[in-house]
Design an enzyme around this catalytic site. Sequence first.
Site, PDB file in Angstrom:
ATOM      1  N   HIS A 100      12.416  18.639 -14.086  1.00 30.45           N
ATOM      2  CA  HIS A 100      13.874  18.775 -14.047  1.00 30.45           C
ATOM      3  C   HIS A 100      14.400  17.716 -13.096  1.00 30.45           C
ATOM      4  CE1 HIS A 100      13.302  20.461 -10.054  1.00 30.45           C
ATOM      5  NE2 HIS A 100      12.397  21.292 -10.581  1.00 30.45           N
ATOM      6  N   SER A 107      11.310  25.047 -11.463  1.00 27.53           N
ATOM      7  CA  SER A 107      10.013  24.406 -11.668  1.00 27.53           C
ATOM      8  C   SER A 107       9.043  25.305 -12.418  1.00 27.53           C
ATOM      9  CB  SER A 107       9.409  24.007 -10.318  1.00 27.53           C
ATOM     10  OG  SER A 107      10.155  22.986  -9.710  1.00 27.53           O
TER      11      SER A 107
END
Length: 443
Positions: A311, A90
């Site tokens: 993601h 992240s």
Amino acid sequence: MTIRTLLACSALLLSACSQTPAPAPEPAETSAPRNIIFMIGDGMGANYLTAYRYFLAEGKQQQIKPTIYDELWTGISSTWPDDQTLVTDSAASATALATGIKTFNGAISVDQQHLPIGTLMQQAKRQGKANGIVASSQVNHATPAAFLAHNKSRRNMDAIADQFFDIRIEGQLVPDVMLGGGLTHFIRDDRNLVAEFQAEGYQYADSWQQLAQLSQAPALALLADGGLPSVLNQEMEAPLQVMTEKALELLSNHPQGFVLMVEGSQIDWCGHANDIACAMAEMHDFARAIQSAKAFVDANPDTLLIITADHETGGLALAADGIYEWRADLIYGVQYTVREITQRMMALEPAELADQWRHWTGLTLDDNQLADVLAVHQQQPELYALLNGYINQATRTGWTTSGHTAADVPVMAYGAGAEQFTGFMDNIDIAKRIMGFIQQSAN
């Protein structure tokens, strides 16, 4: 013939048979949006959007219709970091989305040499805009942190929280509104950041009741010590939607417009846990927050709404074990996250397990399953894995990992400038286009 040789031959053949393509047309001049709402579903791969569509239809029980995600879906994005892994975390992906520059996993808006990279919110502050952060995690967690701070490691959360106050643009603090969790990082033995923000004129809330009473920016709300409770485990309805609406209310009157980043943080946490009911609950809250953002755009057409993910998490598969079926309807019977159910099961007497499992999940333990549960009743990791497996098996939900994957992620856009976010792009392209709008709005 090797794959490499085959690819080389194919490339030569294509080169010999094709003509030089015409240059792509330049995009039409687009007036810059005054406001930008940037929403990030952490871990939200394309299969999460598909799952949510079927979840809303309760499997085969109702007509399958497009969701708010489907209505706004315009493109898809790659997410690779600036290292050799191809699988981003992240921090690296949020840095790309916040700065337009790729970096290594774990980095918060710094480059390979650990030097700070300017963020779009810092740019917005230079142009006189207000900035807001909303997250269901800690407000200084990896994704929101990348828009406001610089650190070689996302784990340095106290130092990141300090930078929210210490980094100034022409003497001004960068964030004007921060709503989410993370209280323990802001009130510590070595520093009380809440008091420092209040001394700078920030209104402060540490409960949902106080959040509702916030009347103007700048404002800070820290509603949990860490991340907020999972949607499935709390009585507060649609917490991310509530915070998003409050942030829009507080920012909407700023004369130069605003940039607001909203993160559906815990979609990712559910993916790490391979917990499908948890994931759908967080997706639903994120969808409701998007509905509120879209309504704001409808009322304020000079606003851009851009939505993507950093993601994909978990390698979610809507079918498992070679069976052509996904039982979205069974997800509705699961009342809590599997982690919460596990804790509750461990507190029960053995004779209560089967009935309470049925009450909390809508599923029935057969004799063999009950025997396996009894065997690991007080062993938390083993019991969790067993119970989670029963839910995934019943719903035919598959997962390839408890981590992230390199899968591309969806891009959605609506409002002023939305046409700039169609087709395939990389995550840095999203940031570059947003930063271009911010620069254009200042001219």
